[in-house]
Design a protein around this motif. Structure first.
Motif, PDB file in Angstrom:
ATOM      1  N   UNK A  58     -11.970   2.560 -60.449  1.00 15.95           N
ATOM      2  CA  UNK A  58     -11.716   1.525 -60.390  1.00 15.95           C
ATOM      3  C   UNK A  58     -12.801   0.271 -59.999  1.00 15.95           C
ATOM      4  N   UNK A  59     -13.325   0.985 -58.904  1.00 16.78           N
ATOM      5  CA  UNK A  59     -14.748   0.329 -58.711  1.00 16.78           C
ATOM      6  C   UNK A  59     -15.778  -0.016 -59.433  1.00 16.78           C
ATOM      7  N   UNK A  60     -16.101   0.440 -59.754  1.00 16.63           N
ATOM      8  CA  UNK A  60     -16.935   1.303 -60.561  1.00 16.63           C
ATOM      9  C   UNK A  60     -16.408   0.066 -62.343  1.00 16.63           C
ATOM     10  N   UNK A  61     -14.900  -0.050 -62.612  1.00 14.66           N
ATOM     11  CA  UNK A  61     -14.746  -0.037 -63.510  1.00 14.66           C
ATOM     12  C   UNK A  61     -14.779  -2.057 -63.106  1.00 14.66           C
ATOM     13  N   UNK A  62     -13.976  -2.251 -61.733  1.00 14.12           N
ATOM     14  CA  UNK A  62     -14.510  -3.726 -61.699  1.00 14.12           C
ATOM     15  C   UNK A  62     -15.785  -4.519 -61.753  1.00 14.12           C
ATOM     16  N   UNK A  63     -16.597  -3.851 -61.533  1.00 19.07           N
ATOM     17  CA  UNK A  63     -18.288  -4.107 -61.375  1.00 19.07           C
ATOM     18  C   UNK A  63     -18.453  -4.158 -62.564  1.00 19.07           C
ATOM     19  N   UNK A  64     -18.341  -3.727 -63.142  1.00 19.36           N
ATOM     20  CA  UNK A  64     -19.152  -3.405 -64.426  1.00 19.36           C
ATOM     21  C   UNK A  64     -18.328  -4.572 -65.295  1.00 19.36           C
ATOM     22  N   UNK A  65     -16.821  -4.971 -65.482  1.00 22.53           N
ATOM     23  CA  UNK A  65     -16.211  -6.098 -65.869  1.00 22.53           C
ATOM     24  C   UNK A  65     -17.075  -6.588 -65.332  1.00 22.53           C
ATOM     25  N   UNK A  66     -17.525  -7.289 -64.376  1.00 22.87           N
ATOM     26  CA  UNK A  66     -17.977  -8.478 -63.603  1.00 22.87           C
ATOM     27  C   UNK A  66     -19.567  -8.245 -64.553  1.00 22.87           C
ATOM     28  N   UNK A  67     -20.881  -7.535 -64.329  1.00 23.67           N
ATOM     29  CA  UNK A  67     -21.550  -7.606 -65.528  1.00 23.67           C
ATOM     30  C   UNK A  67     -21.645  -7.768 -67.230  1.00 23.67           C
ATOM     31  N   UNK A  68     -20.588  -7.465 -67.451  1.00 23.90           N
ATOM     32  CA  UNK A  68     -20.340  -7.779 -68.778  1.00 23.90           C
ATOM     33  C   UNK A  68     -19.752  -9.405 -68.713  1.00 23.90           C
ATOM     34  N   UNK A  69     -19.316  -9.975 -67.748  1.00 19.82           N
ATOM     35  CA  UNK A  69     -18.774 -11.350 -68.041  1.00 19.82           C
ATOM     36  C   UNK A  69     -20.190 -12.282 -67.835  1.00 19.82           C
ATOM     37  N   UNK A  70     -20.596 -11.872 -67.139  1.00 16.85           N
ATOM     38  CA  UNK A  70     -22.280 -12.975 -66.681  1.00 16.85           C
ATOM     39  C   UNK A  70     -22.953 -12.507 -67.581  1.00 16.85           C
ATOM     40  N   UNK A  71     -22.429 -11.622 -68.820  1.00 19.88           N
ATOM     41  CA  UNK A  71     -23.688 -11.353 -70.056  1.00 19.88           C
ATOM     42  C   UNK A  71     -25.088 -10.298 -69.218  1.00 19.88           C
ATOM     43  N   UNK A  72     -25.243  -9.627 -68.138  1.00 26.09           N
ATOM     44  CA  UNK A  72     -25.744  -8.918 -67.496  1.00 26.09           C
ATOM     45  C   UNK A  72     -25.832  -7.486 -68.634  1.00 26.09           C
ATOM     46  N   UNK A  73     -24.775  -7.055 -69.448  1.00 26.51           N
ATOM     47  CA  UNK A  73     -24.357  -6.097 -70.338  1.00 26.51           C
ATOM     48  C   UNK A  73     -24.521  -6.121 -71.474  1.00 26.51           C
TER      49      UNK A  73
ATOM     50  N   UNK B 260     -22.499  -5.307 -74.590  1.00 23.74           N
ATOM     51  CA  UNK B 260     -20.742  -5.200 -75.199  1.00 23.74           C
ATOM     52  C   UNK B 260     -20.974  -3.926 -75.539  1.00 23.74           C
ATOM     53  N   UNK B 261     -21.903  -3.181 -76.728  1.00 22.88           N
ATOM     54  CA  UNK B 261     -21.735  -1.827 -76.163  1.00 22.88           C
ATOM     55  C   UNK B 261     -22.012  -1.018 -75.179  1.00 22.88           C
ATOM     56  N   UNK B 262     -23.222  -1.819 -74.078  1.00 23.85           N
ATOM     57  CA  UNK B 262     -23.384  -0.829 -73.025  1.00 23.85           C
ATOM     58  C   UNK B 262     -21.641  -1.290 -71.895  1.00 23.85           C
ATOM     59  N   UNK B 263     -20.278  -1.623 -72.491  1.00 22.10           N
ATOM     60  CA  UNK B 263     -19.886  -1.705 -71.080  1.00 22.10           C
ATOM     61  C   UNK B 263     -18.677  -1.060 -72.100  1.00 22.10           C
ATOM     62  N   UNK B 264     -18.555  -0.713 -73.302  1.00 16.75           N
ATOM     63  CA  UNK B 264     -17.566  -0.002 -74.436  1.00 16.75           C
ATOM     64  C   UNK B 264     -18.228   1.384 -73.289  1.00 16.75           C
ATOM     65  N   UNK B 265     -19.384   2.316 -73.552  1.00 17.25           N
ATOM     66  CA  UNK B 265     -19.632   3.037 -72.869  1.00 17.25           C
ATOM     67  C   UNK B 265     -19.357   3.302 -71.353  1.00 17.25           C
ATOM     68  N   UNK B 266     -19.829   2.616 -70.854  1.00 19.02           N
ATOM     69  CA  UNK B 266     -19.711   2.561 -69.449  1.00 19.02           C
ATOM     70  C   UNK B 266     -17.772   3.020 -69.220  1.00 19.02           C
ATOM     71  N   UNK B 267     -16.847   2.082 -69.907  1.00 22.82           N
ATOM     72  CA  UNK B 267     -15.905   2.579 -70.009  1.00 22.82           C
ATOM     73  C   UNK B 267     -14.826   3.894 -70.444  1.00 22.82           C
TER      74      UNK B 267
END
Length: 325
Positions: free
Chosen positions: A249-264, A266-273
Motif C-alpha cells: 500500500x505504501x509503495x502504491x501510494x508513493x507511485x501514485x503521488x509520483x505519477x500525479x506529479x509527472x515524475x513517472x 502512464x506506462x511506468x505507473x501501470x507497470x508498478x501497479x
C-alpha cells in the motif's frame, strides 16, 4: 528493572516531622503552610522527597538509590532485577518510616533493561524502525539527543505508556562524564498511573510486568538488508525491495503521488501497479532478505533476558504466562 518512578502515599500531618527527620528533609513555610523537601543533607541523594498536602511524594532513580545503599555509588548502568527493585522499596520504607507497601501508589514508573553490546549502541538504534506492539509503531528520533542516540514512540501529556531505546553509554558520559562499556537501554515508561506498589511487586504483578516487557521488546523490527538474485533486473529488484521494506500500500501510494506529479509516465505507473498485483506469485523471491548482525545479537540478548527471568521464576513458582514455553 524498575528505574525512575514517582510514588505517593498518604501521611498524617502529625507524622510529618517524624518522617522528615528520618529522611533529613528541610522545612519550609509558604503562605503559612509548613512543608518539607529534600535538601543538601537529605538521607537519599538519588531521590527527591516532598511532604505536603497531607501526603509524601518520592521520585527519582530506584536503581541509583539501591546501588547507593549497597555499594556507595549512585549508578544505574548495570543489572537491576525486579527482586532488587522490591528490596529497594523495602529499604526505602524502612528508612523513611512510611508503610509504602500498605498505602503507596505509583503514578509513574519505568521498566527497563541494560543490554551490553559488542558494538556502539548507535549501530543498533539506527537500524530499528518500529516496535510491533505499539499502537503507533514508528520509533521517532528524540530531539534532546543526537541522531540515533535515542528513539521512542510518540509521547505527549495524554500518553499513559511509551517505549524508548537509547545509548546508555552516551547518556552516562553526557550526564556523569564517565565511561562505561557499550550499552543499549530498552525501556517501557508508564505515566498517569495509579498502581499500588504492593500489587506491582507481588508475584503475580512481577510476572505480568516481565511478560509484557519481554513480549514488547521481542517485537522490535529492524531494517532488513536486501540483495537482488542473479539475473534480476535492477528496476525489478528496486521495486521488490521497496515493497518488502514499506509494504504494498505504501509503495502504491508513493507511485501514485509520483505519477500525479509527472515524475513517472502512464506506462511506468501501470507497470508498478502490475508489479504489485503479481508480487506474491512472481516477484517476491527476486531479492534475498538478510538479518543484520545487530538484529541477530539484539534478539539473542532479549531471549537471554527471557531465559534468565524464567529461571528465576521457575525456582519460585510457575507463572501462567510461562506455561508451554
Amino acid at each position: 528493572m524498575v528505574d525512575r518512578f514517582v510514588l505517593s502515599a498518604p501521611l498524617r500531618i502529625s507524622e510529618w516531622a517524624r518522617v522528615a527527620e528520618r529522611c533529613r528533609l528541610e522545612e519550609y513555610t509558604r503562605s503559612g503552610e509548613i512543608f518539607y523537601v529534600s535538601g543538601k543533607e537529605s538521607r537519599f541523594d538519588a531521590l527527591h522527597i516532598t511532604i505536603k498536602d497531607k501526603g509524601i511524594t518520592i521520585k527519582g532513580s530506584l536503581h541509583k538509590f539501591y546501588n547507593r545503599i549497597k555499594n556507595g555509588k549512585a549508578d544505574n548502568s548495570g543489572m537491576f532485577t525486579m527482586e532488587q527493585a522490591k528490596e529497594a522499596f523495602q529499604i526505602l520504607a524502612e528508612f523513611s518510616g512510611v508503610p509504602l507497601f500498605e498505602c503507596g501508589k505509583l503514578t509513574s514508573y519505568e521498566i527497563g533493561y541494560n543490554i551490553k553490546t559488542r558494538s556502539p549502541a548507535i549501530e543498533y538504534i539506527q537500524k530499528i524502525q518500529s516496535i510491533g506492539v505499539a499502537k503507533e509503531p514508528l520509533l521517532y528520533e528524540d530531539i534532546r539527543f543526537k541522531k540515533d542516540r535515542q528513539k521512542s514512540t510518540r509521547r505527549d501529556k495524554n500518553k499513559r505508556k511509551y517505549y524508548k531505546i537509547y545509548d546508555k553509554q552516551y547518556e552516562v558520559k553526557l550526564n556523569q562524564g564517565r565511561e562505561i562499556p557499550n550499552t543499549l537501554r530498552i525501556e517501557t515508561a508508564y505515566k498517569r498511573q495509579s498502581v499500588k506498589l504492593a500489587d506491582l511487586l507481588s508475584r503475580e504483578g512481577i510476572a505480568k510486568t516481565e511478560k509484557h516487557f519481554i513480549r514488547s521488546w521481542q517485537s522490535v523490527v529492524f531494517v532488513r538488508e536486501y540483495s537482488a538474485k542473479k539475473g534480476v533486473k535492477k528496476s525489478q529488484a528496486d521495486r521488490a525491495i521497496q515493497i518488502k521494506q514499506n509494504g504494498k500500500n505504501a509503495y502504491l501510494t508513493e507511485e501514485k503521488k509520483r505519477h500525479t506529479q509527472g515524475v513517472i509516465t502512464d506506462k511506468q505507473y501501470r507497470i508498478s501497479k502490475e508489479f504489485v498485483r503479481d508480487f506474491d506469485t512472481l516477484h517476491y523471491d527476486k531479492v534475498e532478505e538478510r538479518l543484520s548482525v545487530e538484529e541477530i545479537e539484539y534478539q539473542n540478548a532479549v531471549n537471554q533476558i527471557y531465559r534468565a527471568i524464567k529461571e528465576v521464576r521457575n525456582n519460585e513458582y510457575t507463572p501462567k504466562w510461562s506455561k508451554g514455553k
